[in-house]
Scaffold this motif. Sequence first.
Motif, PDB file in Angstrom:
ATOM      1  N   THR A   1       0.321  17.341  -2.074  1.00 24.11           N
ATOM      2  CA  THR A   1       1.747  17.356  -1.474  1.00 24.11           C
ATOM      3  C   THR A   1       1.655  16.712  -0.423  1.00 24.11           C
ATOM      4  O   THR A   1       1.058  17.098   0.727  1.00 24.11           O
ATOM      5  CB  THR A   1       1.815  18.933  -1.529  1.00 24.11           C
ATOM      6  N   ALA A   2       2.674  15.895  -0.169  1.00 23.83           N
ATOM      7  CA  ALA A   2       2.828  15.056   1.050  1.00 23.83           C
ATOM      8  C   ALA A   2       3.959  14.398   0.868  1.00 23.83           C
ATOM      9  O   ALA A   2       4.679  14.241  -0.244  1.00 23.83           O
ATOM     10  CB  ALA A   2       1.850  14.246   1.386  1.00 23.83           C
ATOM     11  N   VAL A   3       4.631  13.815   2.077  1.00 23.94           N
ATOM     12  CA  VAL A   3       5.559  12.425   2.005  1.00 23.94           C
ATOM     13  C   VAL A   3       4.503  11.488   1.781  1.00 23.94           C
ATOM     14  O   VAL A   3       3.850  11.198   2.558  1.00 23.94           O
ATOM     15  CB  VAL A   3       6.426  12.575   3.189  1.00 23.94           C
ATOM     16  N   TYR A   4       5.152  10.589   0.783  1.00 20.87           N
ATOM     17  CA  TYR A   4       4.466   9.355   0.455  1.00 20.87           C
ATOM     18  C   TYR A   4       5.207   8.167   1.143  1.00 20.87           C
ATOM     19  O   TYR A   4       6.576   8.183   0.738  1.00 20.87           O
ATOM     20  CB  TYR A   4       4.303   9.140  -1.041  1.00 20.87           C
ATOM     21  N   TYR A   5       4.605   7.349   1.613  1.00 19.96           N
ATOM     22  CA  TYR A   5       5.092   6.128   2.506  1.00 19.96           C
ATOM     23  C   TYR A   5       4.725   4.883   1.759  1.00 19.96           C
ATOM     24  O   TYR A   5       3.576   4.702   1.615  1.00 19.96           O
ATOM     25  CB  TYR A   5       4.808   6.198   3.825  1.00 19.96           C
ATOM     26  N   CYS A   6       5.550   4.132   1.449  1.00 19.28           N
ATOM     27  CA  CYS A   6       5.108   2.793   1.088  1.00 19.28           C
ATOM     28  C   CYS A   6       4.992   1.649   2.275  1.00 19.28           C
ATOM     29  O   CYS A   6       5.507   2.027   3.462  1.00 19.28           O
ATOM     30  CB  CYS A   6       6.352   2.109   0.317  1.00 19.28           C
TER      31      CYS A   6
ATOM     32  N   GLY B   1       0.727  -1.336  -0.109  1.00 16.68           N
ATOM     33  CA  GLY B   1      -0.034  -0.008  -0.004  1.00 16.68           C
ATOM     34  C   GLY B   1       0.775   1.353   0.018  1.00 16.68           C
ATOM     35  O   GLY B   1       2.077   1.231   0.117  1.00 16.68           O
ATOM     36  N   TRP B   2       0.136   2.342  -0.039  1.00 16.87           N
ATOM     37  CA  TRP B   2       0.696   3.704  -0.192  1.00 16.87           C
ATOM     38  C   TRP B   2      -0.029   4.557   0.846  1.00 16.87           C
ATOM     39  O   TRP B   2      -1.304   4.509   0.770  1.00 16.87           O
ATOM     40  CB  TRP B   2       0.738   4.275  -1.447  1.00 16.87           C
ATOM     41  N   TYR B   3       0.756   5.164   1.654  1.00 16.82           N
ATOM     42  CA  TYR B   3       0.158   6.118   2.653  1.00 16.82           C
ATOM     43  C   TYR B   3       0.732   7.583   2.266  1.00 16.82           C
ATOM     44  O   TYR B   3       1.756   7.737   1.553  1.00 16.82           O
ATOM     45  CB  TYR B   3       0.439   5.955   3.897  1.00 16.82           C
ATOM     46  N   ARG B   4       0.196   8.755   2.779  1.00 15.61           N
ATOM     47  CA  ARG B   4       0.915   9.987   2.657  1.00 15.61           C
ATOM     48  C   ARG B   4       0.792  10.724   3.936  1.00 15.61           C
ATOM     49  O   ARG B   4      -0.355  10.782   4.733  1.00 15.61           O
ATOM     50  CB  ARG B   4       0.343  10.443   1.547  1.00 15.61           C
ATOM     51  N   GLN B   5       1.512  11.836   4.187  1.00 18.19           N
ATOM     52  CA  GLN B   5       1.444  12.658   5.258  1.00 18.19           C
ATOM     53  C   GLN B   5       1.753  14.122   4.942  1.00 18.19           C
ATOM     54  O   GLN B   5       3.051  14.418   4.506  1.00 18.19           O
ATOM     55  CB  GLN B   5       2.352  12.270   6.506  1.00 18.19           C
ATOM     56  N   ALA B   6       0.854  14.842   4.902  1.00 19.66           N
ATOM     57  CA  ALA B   6       1.151  16.224   4.468  1.00 19.66           C
ATOM     58  C   ALA B   6       1.440  17.003   5.975  1.00 19.66           C
ATOM     59  O   ALA B   6       1.252  16.475   7.092  1.00 19.66           O
ATOM     60  CB  ALA B   6      -0.228  17.002   3.990  1.00 19.66           C
ATOM     61  N   PRO B   7       2.124  18.325   5.589  1.00 19.37           N
ATOM     62  CA  PRO B   7       2.424  18.901   7.062  1.00 19.37           C
ATOM     63  C   PRO B   7       1.497  19.139   7.982  1.00 19.37           C
ATOM     64  O   PRO B   7       0.373  19.702   7.358  1.00 19.37           O
ATOM     65  CB  PRO B   7       3.283  20.050   6.468  1.00 19.37           C
ATOM     66  N   GLY B   8       1.658  19.016   8.960  1.00 15.79           N
ATOM     67  CA  GLY B   8       0.551  19.390  10.123  1.00 15.79           C
ATOM     68  C   GLY B   8      -0.727  18.365  10.090  1.00 15.79           C
ATOM     69  O   GLY B   8      -1.526  18.617  10.862  1.00 15.79           O
ATOM     70  N   LYS B   9      -0.543  17.384   9.143  1.00 15.86           N
ATOM     71  CA  LYS B   9      -1.753  16.541   9.202  1.00 15.86           C
ATOM     72  C   LYS B   9      -1.077  14.926   9.581  1.00 15.86           C
ATOM     73  O   LYS B   9       0.082  14.794   9.524  1.00 15.86           O
ATOM     74  CB  LYS B   9      -2.370  16.499   7.794  1.00 15.86           C
TER      75      LYS B   9
END
Length: 117
Positions: free
Chosen positions: A90-95, A35-43
């Motif tokens: 826009t975010a950091v995407y994590y596998c 899967g893929w997840y993401r984390q945007a600043p402050g979220k």
Amino acid sequence: QVQLVESGGGLVQAGGSLRLSCVASGSIFSRIRMGWYRQAPGKEREFVAQVLIDGSTNYVDSVKGRFTISRDNAKSTAYLQMNSLKPEDTAVYYCNARPPPTYYSNWGQGTQVTVSS
């Protein structure tokens, strides 16, 4: 334990495309839920998409029709094709990898995706 290495992030203009890759090692890839997840600043980190061992897929509503997750078992690699990108992507995407039998999550180091307006 599964080791994950992501690549493919970068800076793109709104409407553009990127493809993220995630190479897995340490387990039998064909048996791993990816899967893929993401984390945007402050979220908080949020689910984006997953592909199961039978190839079935699920997406968060905000990316349906724009993102496609896939896997290549021969290359032990999962992909996230992202089209029609928006600034809110826009975010950091994590596998994420969940191997049997526990299906505990293993995470990559993350790759930055920045979409300019």
